[in-house]
Scaffold this motif. Sequence first.
Motif, short mmCIF file in Angstrom:
data_model
loop_
_atom_site.label_atom_id
_atom_site.label_comp_id
_atom_site.label_asym_id
_atom_site.label_seq_id
_atom_site.Cartn_x
_atom_site.Cartn_y
_atom_site.Cartn_z
N ARG A 260 0.86 -1.18 0.00
CA ARG A 260 0.00 0.00 0.00
C ARG A 260 0.90 1.23 0.00
O ARG A 260 1.72 1.41 0.90
N THR A 273 -0.78 3.82 -13.63
CA THR A 273 -1.70 2.75 -13.23
C THR A 273 -2.22 2.00 -14.45
O THR A 273 -2.28 0.76 -14.47
N GLU A 277 -1.68 -2.01 -15.06
CA GLU A 277 -2.83 -2.91 -15.14
C GLU A 277 -2.81 -3.71 -16.44
O GLU A 277 -3.17 -4.90 -16.46
N GLU A 282 -2.44 -5.74 -10.23
CA GLU A 282 -3.71 -5.31 -9.64
C GLU A 282 -3.49 -4.04 -8.84
O GLU A 282 -2.62 -3.99 -7.98
N THR A 284 -5.61 -1.03 -6.63
CA THR A 284 -6.84 -0.55 -6.02
C THR A 284 -6.60 0.84 -5.45
O THR A 284 -5.70 1.02 -4.61
N GLU A 285 -7.39 1.80 -5.89
CA GLU A 285 -7.21 3.18 -5.44
C GLU A 285 -7.99 3.47 -4.17
O GLU A 285 -9.14 3.05 -4.04
#
Length: 440
Positions: A260, A273, A277, A282, A284-285
């Motif tokens: 993170r 990003t 991707e 992977e 996740t925002e």
Amino acid sequence: MRIEGAVLTKYVIHGGKPLYGDIEISGAKNAAVAIIPAALLVDGVCRIENIPQISDVTLILKILQELGADVRTVDRTTVDIDCTRVRNARVPDVMARKIRASYYFIGALLGRFGAAQVPPPGGCHLGARPIDQHIKGFVAMGADVDVRGGYINASAKDGRLQGAQVYLDIVSVGATMNIMLAAALADGMTVIENAAKEPHIVDLANFLNSMGADIMGAGTDVIKIRGVERLGGGVYSIIPDQIEAGTYMAAVAAAGGEVRIRNVIPKHLDCITAKLEEMGVEITEGDDSVLVRRDPARRLSRTNIKTLPYPGFPTDMQPQIAVALCLAEGTSVITEGVWDSRYRYVDEIHRLGAQIQVDGKVAVIEGVDRLTGAPVQACDLRAGAAMVIAGLAAHGTTEVDQIQYIERGYEDIVRKLSGLGADIRVVVTPEEEKAQASVG
């Protein structure tokens, strides 16, 4: 390798380990090195927060002090700057030649005094990086500019610059920011057309506006600056570093794991990003974070990338993403659309077993199953970051030399990566031992 008296310093990385944990992003280098010189335009004390602890920022602050500014450290990431007593418009030669961003002192000093004497800028060697577009803007605003005695000499004909229309022939971040600095206190309206749109341009505009400037349109291709009589003091916090965040995203892509990345503006990372991707990472925002995952057991997918001005894929992320693509399945193509000499790192990454062929501005990457550790060196700031990523992903031991380039733009990179489980350390070797080893 950083020379400190009689010692040589390098990073030693035992790679092949996925990264796990949380990491905090520092303030943006490319914003800080323009905002700090902008303090010259402020009449009073300005407090700047979220300053990254990197060598480029240290140099910029030292140059300000040499000019007569009062710079006081409040805490690790905060300084108070008072330029009220600055009377000198001549930037010291030795320090300015060590950093590219020293050219921002031309715009700031022209705006403050109507005159500036600044040595040609230094920094990383990325091919021809002329400042002709900067000078075009200054001349349009009524300045005389010439180079003599080893200095760029600029002076406003009547002691104060005049607002003007400036069309940039190429999209230039440095020229856009430098003209903004010069125009903040100019007489009348300055309009920059074909302006660059990078987040740090918006950050500089926001800093100046928070001190009383009148700047509209930053982040678009037309910026309007209405000159004001004075700027007053205030408090401003620098945005997070888009490229530092992207570098750690690329590190997770290359080495695998789950990290993170905190203190980011996800919107600024969209172009990075999107490509990660495509490669099978992977992401996740969150509100001010991104969670980056890559299963170490699964290979990355190939992709094609072309570097472009923002909001395109940043040239400052090209070497880092190239390292990850060295481990992707299939053939990837990178086209460098900004700098001429971005591929100087390719000979170094070959040492680890990468398969890259370069033809002009195009690099063709054939993905390999693994990289193997080897001695390499950082040939510039972002290439150095790429070597660190390669070392993290490679099996065996990688030694990264010339780390002074890396420390120009990355705060506490060893501590931050160690916090993710990376086996990376700083090794200091006495110079005489190094010399004896080379003779033996």
